[in-house]
Design an enzyme around this catalytic site. Structure first.
Site, PDB file in Angstrom:
ATOM      1  N   HIS A 103      -2.630 -21.778  46.707  1.00 18.65           N
ATOM      2  CA  HIS A 103      -1.623 -22.347  47.067  1.00 18.65           C
ATOM      3  C   HIS A 103      -1.493 -23.798  47.230  1.00 18.65           C
ATOM      4  N   VAL A 137      32.772  -3.498  18.330  1.00 15.61           N
ATOM      5  CA  VAL A 137      32.567  -4.875  16.894  1.00 15.61           C
ATOM      6  C   VAL A 137      33.212  -4.145  16.102  1.00 15.61           C
ATOM      7  N   SER A 184      21.503  -8.362  16.545  1.00 12.39           N
ATOM      8  CA  SER A 184      20.509  -8.227  17.006  1.00 12.39           C
ATOM      9  C   SER A 184      20.963  -7.184  17.384  1.00 12.39           C
ATOM     10  N   GLY A 215      19.015  -4.151  17.223  1.00 12.14           N
ATOM     11  CA  GLY A 215      17.701  -3.478  17.358  1.00 12.14           C
ATOM     12  C   GLY A 215      17.352  -2.763  15.833  1.00 12.14           C
ATOM     13  N   ALA A 272       4.860  -5.934  20.549  1.00 18.40           N
ATOM     14  CA  ALA A 272       3.277  -6.424  19.747  1.00 18.40           C
ATOM     15  C   ALA A 272       2.520  -6.049  21.171  1.00 18.40           C
ATOM     16  N   VAL A 318      16.781  -7.786  23.906  1.00 18.91           N
ATOM     17  CA  VAL A 318      16.432  -8.883  24.093  1.00 18.91           C
ATOM     18  C   VAL A 318      16.185 -10.268  22.878  1.00 18.91           C
ATOM     19  N   ILE A 319      16.038 -10.022  21.944  1.00 18.12           N
ATOM     20  CA  ILE A 319      16.452 -10.435  20.563  1.00 18.12           C
ATOM     21  C   ILE A 319      17.809 -11.841  20.995  1.00 18.12           C
ATOM     22  N   GLU A 362      28.256  -7.690  23.762  1.00 19.57           N
ATOM     23  CA  GLU A 362      27.415  -6.897  23.407  1.00 19.57           C
ATOM     24  C   GLU A 362      27.945  -5.060  24.131  1.00 19.57           C
ATOM     25  N   GLY A 378       0.974  -1.054  -0.235  1.00 20.10           N
ATOM     26  CA  GLY A 378      -0.379   0.217   0.487  1.00 20.10           C
ATOM     27  C   GLY A 378       0.787   1.581   0.161  1.00 20.10           C
TER      28      GLY A 378
HETATM   29  P1  FAD Z   1       4.999  -5.316  12.230  1.00 22.55           P
HETATM   30  O1  FAD Z   1       4.363  -6.905  12.990  1.00 22.55           O
HETATM   31  O2  FAD Z   1       6.351  -5.287  11.994  1.00 22.55           O
HETATM   32  O3  FAD Z   1       4.083  -5.540  10.872  1.00 22.55           O
HETATM   33  C1  FAD Z   1       4.586  -4.714   9.456  1.00 22.55           C
HETATM   34  C2  FAD Z   1       3.195  -4.758   8.826  1.00 22.55           C
HETATM   35  O4  FAD Z   1       3.332  -4.626   8.216  1.00 22.55           O
HETATM   36  C3  FAD Z   1       3.823  -6.339   7.672  1.00 22.55           C
HETATM   37  O5  FAD Z   1       2.729  -7.272   8.062  1.00 22.55           O
HETATM   38  C4  FAD Z   1       4.754  -5.459   6.830  1.00 22.55           C
HETATM   39  O6  FAD Z   1       5.020  -6.975   5.601  1.00 22.55           O
HETATM   40  C5  FAD Z   1       3.176  -5.115   6.431  1.00 22.55           C
HETATM   41  N1  FAD Z   1       4.123  -3.326   6.019  1.00 22.55           N
HETATM   42  C6  FAD Z   1       4.951  -2.856   5.536  1.00 22.55           C
HETATM   43  N2  FAD Z   1       4.643  -1.473   4.757  1.00 22.55           N
HETATM   44  C7  FAD Z   1       4.023  -2.209   3.988  1.00 22.55           C
HETATM   45  C8  FAD Z   1       3.392  -1.648   2.768  1.00 22.55           C
HETATM   46  N3  FAD Z   1       3.728  -0.046   2.576  1.00 22.55           N
HETATM   47  N4  FAD Z   1       2.649  -1.349   1.714  1.00 22.55           N
HETATM   48  C9  FAD Z   1       1.147  -3.372   2.700  1.00 22.55           C
HETATM   49  N5  FAD Z   1       1.997  -3.848   3.942  1.00 22.55           N
HETATM   50  C10 FAD Z   1       3.175  -3.077   4.578  1.00 22.55           C
HETATM   51  N6  FAD Z   1       7.115  -8.007  20.879  1.00 22.55           N
HETATM   52  C11 FAD Z   1       6.682  -8.760  21.816  1.00 22.55           C
HETATM   53  O7  FAD Z   1       5.532  -7.355  23.275  1.00 22.55           O
HETATM   54  N7  FAD Z   1       6.201 -10.329  22.435  1.00 22.55           N
HETATM   55  C12 FAD Z   1       7.616 -10.842  21.876  1.00 22.55           C
HETATM   56  O8  FAD Z   1       7.391 -12.518  22.684  1.00 22.55           O
HETATM   57  C13 FAD Z   1       8.129 -10.562  20.739  1.00 22.55           C
HETATM   58  N8  FAD Z   1       8.970 -11.546  19.799  1.00 22.55           N
HETATM   59  C14 FAD Z   1       9.532 -10.654  19.184  1.00 22.55           C
HETATM   60  C15 FAD Z   1      10.489 -11.734  18.652  1.00 22.55           C
HETATM   61  C16 FAD Z   1      11.696 -11.135  17.311  1.00 22.55           C
HETATM   62  C17 FAD Z   1      12.744 -11.960  16.858  1.00 22.55           C
HETATM   63  C18 FAD Z   1      11.303  -9.623  17.188  1.00 22.55           C
HETATM   64  C19 FAD Z   1      12.102  -9.026  15.493  1.00 22.55           C
HETATM   65  C20 FAD Z   1      10.244  -8.894  17.155  1.00 22.55           C
HETATM   66  C21 FAD Z   1       9.677  -9.464  18.684  1.00 22.55           C
HETATM   67  N9  FAD Z   1       8.369  -8.346  18.544  1.00 22.55           N
HETATM   68  C22 FAD Z   1       8.098  -8.722  19.977  1.00 22.55           C
HETATM   69  C23 FAD Z   1       8.504  -7.483  18.565  1.00 22.55           C
HETATM   70  C24 FAD Z   1       6.840  -7.398  17.788  1.00 22.55           C
HETATM   71  O9  FAD Z   1       7.117  -8.396  16.765  1.00 22.55           O
HETATM   72  C25 FAD Z   1       7.093  -6.123  17.352  1.00 22.55           C
HETATM   73  O10 FAD Z   1       7.270  -4.508  18.518  1.00 22.55           O
HETATM   74  C26 FAD Z   1       5.494  -5.678  16.544  1.00 22.55           C
HETATM   75  O11 FAD Z   1       5.514  -6.415  15.840  1.00 22.55           O
HETATM   76  C27 FAD Z   1       4.905  -4.501  16.006  1.00 22.55           C
HETATM   77  O12 FAD Z   1       3.610  -4.729  15.327  1.00 22.55           O
HETATM   78  P2  FAD Z   1       3.122  -3.559  14.245  1.00 22.55           P
HETATM   79  O13 FAD Z   1       2.696  -3.960  13.601  1.00 22.55           O
HETATM   80  O14 FAD Z   1       3.820  -2.459  14.407  1.00 22.55           O
HETATM   81  O15 FAD Z   1       4.521  -4.430  12.767  1.00 22.55           O
HETATM   82  P1  NAI Z   2      17.204  -4.133  21.490  1.00 27.37           P
HETATM   83  O1  NAI Z   2      17.425  -3.236  21.525  1.00 27.37           O
HETATM   84  O2  NAI Z   2      16.732  -5.692  22.647  1.00 27.37           O
HETATM   85  O3  NAI Z   2      19.056  -4.855  22.172  1.00 27.37           O
HETATM   86  C1  NAI Z   2      20.040  -4.234  21.380  1.00 27.37           C
HETATM   87  C2  NAI Z   2      21.361  -4.635  21.713  1.00 27.37           C
HETATM   88  O4  NAI Z   2      22.631  -4.535  21.281  1.00 27.37           O
HETATM   89  C3  NAI Z   2      21.474  -3.450  22.983  1.00 27.37           C
HETATM   90  O5  NAI Z   2      21.878  -3.866  24.088  1.00 27.37           O
HETATM   91  C4  NAI Z   2      22.206  -2.603  22.333  1.00 27.37           C
HETATM   92  O6  NAI Z   2      23.493  -2.265  23.282  1.00 27.37           O
HETATM   93  C5  NAI Z   2      23.515  -3.547  21.421  1.00 27.37           C
HETATM   94  N1  NAI Z   2      24.020  -3.184  20.819  1.00 27.37           N
HETATM   95  C6  NAI Z   2      23.549  -2.181  19.585  1.00 27.37           C
HETATM   96  N2  NAI Z   2      24.748  -1.389  18.908  1.00 27.37           N
HETATM   97  C7  NAI Z   2      25.822  -2.304  18.769  1.00 27.37           C
HETATM   98  C8  NAI Z   2      26.507  -3.075  18.770  1.00 27.37           C
HETATM   99  N3  NAI Z   2      27.307  -1.790  17.002  1.00 27.37           N
HETATM  100  N4  NAI Z   2      27.722  -3.614  18.710  1.00 27.37           N
HETATM  101  C9  NAI Z   2      26.996  -4.132  19.919  1.00 27.37           C
HETATM  102  N5  NAI Z   2      26.228  -4.343  20.938  1.00 27.37           N
HETATM  103  C10 NAI Z   2      25.128  -3.203  20.335  1.00 27.37           C
HETATM  104  O7  NAI Z   2      17.187  -5.394  20.001  1.00 27.37           O
HETATM  105  P2  NAI Z   2      16.827  -6.033  19.822  1.00 27.37           P
HETATM  106  O8  NAI Z   2      17.392  -7.717  20.499  1.00 27.37           O
HETATM  107  O9  NAI Z   2      17.365  -6.492  18.189  1.00 27.37           O
HETATM  108  O10 NAI Z   2      15.593  -6.281  19.750  1.00 27.37           O
HETATM  109  C11 NAI Z   2      15.101  -5.630  19.275  1.00 27.37           C
HETATM  110  C12 NAI Z   2      12.902  -5.285  19.578  1.00 27.37           C
HETATM  111  O11 NAI Z   2      12.270  -6.145  19.375  1.00 27.37           O
HETATM  112  C13 NAI Z   2      13.203  -5.257  21.098  1.00 27.37           C
HETATM  113  O12 NAI Z   2      13.688  -3.981  21.488  1.00 27.37           O
HETATM  114  C14 NAI Z   2      11.687  -5.701  21.635  1.00 27.37           C
HETATM  115  O13 NAI Z   2      11.508  -4.148  21.702  1.00 27.37           O
HETATM  116  C15 NAI Z   2      11.456  -6.308  20.479  1.00 27.37           C
HETATM  117  N6  NAI Z   2      11.518  -7.619  20.371  1.00 27.37           N
HETATM  118  C16 NAI Z   2      10.919  -8.420  21.770  1.00 27.37           C
HETATM  119  C17 NAI Z   2      11.151  -9.882  22.778  1.00 27.37           C
HETATM  120  C18 NAI Z   2      10.175  -9.617  23.931  1.00 27.37           C
HETATM  121  O14 NAI Z   2       9.057  -9.020  24.227  1.00 27.37           O
HETATM  122  N7  NAI Z   2      10.472 -10.642  24.493  1.00 27.37           N
HETATM  123  C19 NAI Z   2      11.653 -10.553  22.029  1.00 27.37           C
HETATM  124  C20 NAI Z   2      12.418  -9.687  20.568  1.00 27.37           C
HETATM  125  C21 NAI Z   2      11.954  -8.849  20.434  1.00 27.37           C
END
Ligand code: FAD
Ligand code: NAI
Length: 475
Positions: free
Chosen positions: A454, A247, A279, A281, A330, A193-194, A213, A122
């Site tokens: 409990h 790094v 990972s 950010g 999410a 987190v990742i 890190e 879109g």
């Molecule tokens: P997204 O989920 O990124 O969705 C955006 C959607 O928009 C996508 O489907 C994309 O294809 C679509 N899109 C983009 N541009 C366009 C366009 N121009 N036209 C049509 N479609 C488009 N959060 C948690 O709360 N709990 C967790 O356990 C957790 N685990 C995670 C683990 C990993 C490995 C990662 C990477 C993230 C995790 N997160 C977690 C973070 C979570 O996934 C995001 O915060 C969440 O998905 C954000 O939702 P959103 O709807 O903003 O965007």
């Molecule tokens: P993050 O922000 O959680 O962690 C990134 C880490 O990388 C930080 O500790 C930072 O100091 C470090 N870093 C940044 N640049 C660096 C460099 N050049 N060299 C070495 N270290 C460096 O980001 P991450 O893990 O990529 O996850 C992205 C986001 O996705 C999270 O912040 C979270 O919002 C969402 N997420 C949520 C999950 C959950 O809710 N369980 C699970 C996974 C992701």
């Protein structure tokens, strides 16, 4: 099908699909556009969360935890396991089927709520009288018109400068969830987190894992008492976490990846791994949206600029989730999606940023809501702290999982709960009680006076609340 809609949502991640459903519930004609493709090119709504985030990572965390338990902890219960093996491709296939169930579930919910789903990209065409034209480019191209537009386009993984993702050796979260065989040596950059969740998955399956890190403090935004406990547990499990590193060059060869890095003392080091997960950010995603074409303002990070109500600078255009400021979670995206749909309907949508829980799904799990002890100190707030260790909780002993604690922080004068921090078993579920309590502005004494079942892990929450007043019963 009508091409004129009251509300058009771009993106069907948790922010977008929930906004679309809520808007439809409120009586609007709604379209939701999403471009994500599954392996056969079909639609895969659910965004990062469903396809390459929350859901698949939790599926692999669960499978790998079963493997870890069978290999290392069943024996404590008198259960012998011989010939234990791991079929990674089956584990990944199970993960894929969990993802598909969620994709299909969202398509079903769209049908149920009469949301028109469009599979494609879109983008803004132009403002028209009373709304906007939005082009959808999928298998064919068409133009829709919407009175109100909700942008929910999410975020993408940030790449390390000089080491673009090839999803074979240098992996984003996408590739990290598709590794086909356990790597002997796995490197991760970033112990956020990742890094911790993915590092845990592959360590449990047998990889030798090193996390580099940049910051000198482990999980700096987490309450440091909790972070220290978690660090101890992860190190004991065999995760090698190097803090305060810089790094340098990343070189890819046929064999793997070599990372040059400098340790906290300034000494040059080299890490050789089969695969590297980066990972560090995520960055907001506005690619292909034609934001500039309609004058949609972005901030210096590339996030869509919104006010506290998720309104952008353009009338009738809203943005929610990872593409705007705030935590990339999410449930935060979902809350904003609901609130925006309700605001469009003239209601008072509401998101309380002070009570958004965080969970890291490692073992032990880490979960928190509200302010940390270090934040309260920095803010000059007088507080009381109470902690209770799982070691003193009967259910945790029965489970054989006694690592960690529950920690309460309450206002020194009013006893209002200011933060709750948990490291330990089922922290992800236990935190919900704290979120409810804080949403109702409860005091620590309120929790201490409530009857908890409990034996249950939730008794540790009650006891930590009692500890604020220095009157734990079981410790
Ligand atoms: P997204 O989920 O990124 O969705 C955006 C959607 O928009 C996508 O489907 C994309 O294809 C679509 N899109 C983009 N541009 C366009 C366009 N121009 N036209 C049509 N479609 C488009 N959060 C948690 O709360 N709990 C967790 O356990 C957790 N685990 C995670 C683990 C990993 C490995 C990662 C990477 C993230 C995790 N997160 C977690 C973070 C979570 O996934 C995001 O915060 C969440 O998905 C954000 O939702 P959103 O709807 O903003 O965007
Ligand atoms: P993050 O922000 O959680 O962690 C990134 C880490 O990388 C930080 O500790 C930072 O100091 C470090 N870093 C940044 N640049 C660096 C460099 N050049 N060299 C070495 N270290 C460096 O980001 P991450 O893990 O990529 O996850 C992205 C986001 O996705 C999270 O912040 C979270 O919002 C969402 N997420 C949520 C999950 C959950 O809710 N369980 C699970 C996974 C992701």
């Amino acid at each position: 099908m009508s091409k004129n809609f009251d509300v058009i949502v771009i993106g069907a991640g948790p922010g977008g699909y929930i906004a679309a459903i809520r808007a439809a519930q409120l009586g609007f004609q709604v379209a939701c556009i999403d471009e994500w493709k599954n392996d056969t090119g079909g639609p895969a709504p659910g965004g990062t969360c469903t396809n390459v985030g929350c859901i698949p990572s939790k599926a692999l965390l669960q499978s790998s935890e079963h493997f870890e338990q069978a290999g290392h902890h069943f024996a404590d219960h008198g259960i012998g396991v011989s010939g234990l093996s791991i079929d990674v491709s089956k584990m990944v296939a199970r993960k894929d089927s969990v993802v598909k169930q969620n994709n299909d579930g969202i398509l079903y919910l769209f049908k149920k709520n009469k949301v028109s789903f469009f599979h494609g990209r879109g983008s803004f065409v132009k403002a028209v009288d009373g709304g906007y034209e939005i082009r959808v480019e999928g298998q064919s191209a068409e133009v829709l018109t919407g009175r109100q537009i909700v942008v929910a386009t999410g975020s993408n993984a940030r790449a390390l400068p000089g080491a673009p993702f090839d999803e074979d050796k240098v992996l984003s979260n996408d590739g990290a969830l598709r590794i086909g065989a356990v790597p002997k040596k796995l490197g991760l950059i970033g112990s956020g987190v990742i890094g911790l969740e993915m590092g845990s998955v592959w360590r449990r399956l047998g990889a030798d894992v090193t996390i580099l890190e940049g910051l000198p403090t482990f999980l700096g935004s987490v309450d440091q008492q909790i972070a220290k406990e978690a660090h101890k547990a992860f190190t004991k499990q065999g995760l090698n976490i190097e803090l305060g590193v810089t790094v340098g060059d990343v070189k890819i060869s046929k064999k793997g990846v070599t990372i040059a890095w400098t340790d906290a003392k300034g000494a040059a080091q080299k890490l050789e791994v089969d695969k590297l997960i980066v990972s560090i950010g995520r960055v907001p995603n506005t690619t292909g949206l034609n934001a500039e074409g309609v004058g949609l303002q972005l901030d210096e990070r590339g996030a869509i600029l919104v006010n506290e109500e998720c309104k952008t600078n353009l009338p009738g255009v809203w943005a929610v989730g990872d593409v705007v400021r705030g935590p990339m979670l999410a449930h935060k995206a979902e809350e904003e999606g609901v609130a925006v749909a309700e605001r469009i309907a003239g209601q008072h949508g509401h998101v309380n940023f002070n009570t958004i829980p965080w969970v890291i799904y490692t073992s032990p799990e880490i979960a928190w809501v509200g302010r940390t002890e270090q934040q309260l100190k920095a803010d000059g707030v007088a507080y009381k702290a109470g902690t209770f260790p799982f070691l003193a909780n009967g259910r945790a002993r029965a489970l054989g999982d006694t690592t960690g604690m529950v920690k309460f922080l309450a206002d020194a004068t009013t006893d209002e709960i200011l933060g709750v921090h948990i490291v330990g078993p089922m922290a992800s579920e236990l935190i919900a009680e704290a979120v409810v309590a804080m949403e109702f502005r409860a005091s620590a004494e309120d929790i201490a006076r409530i009857c908890h079942a409990h034996p249950s892990l939730s008794e540790a929450t009650k006891e930590a609340a009692l500890a604020v007043d220095k009157r734990t019963l079981n410790f």
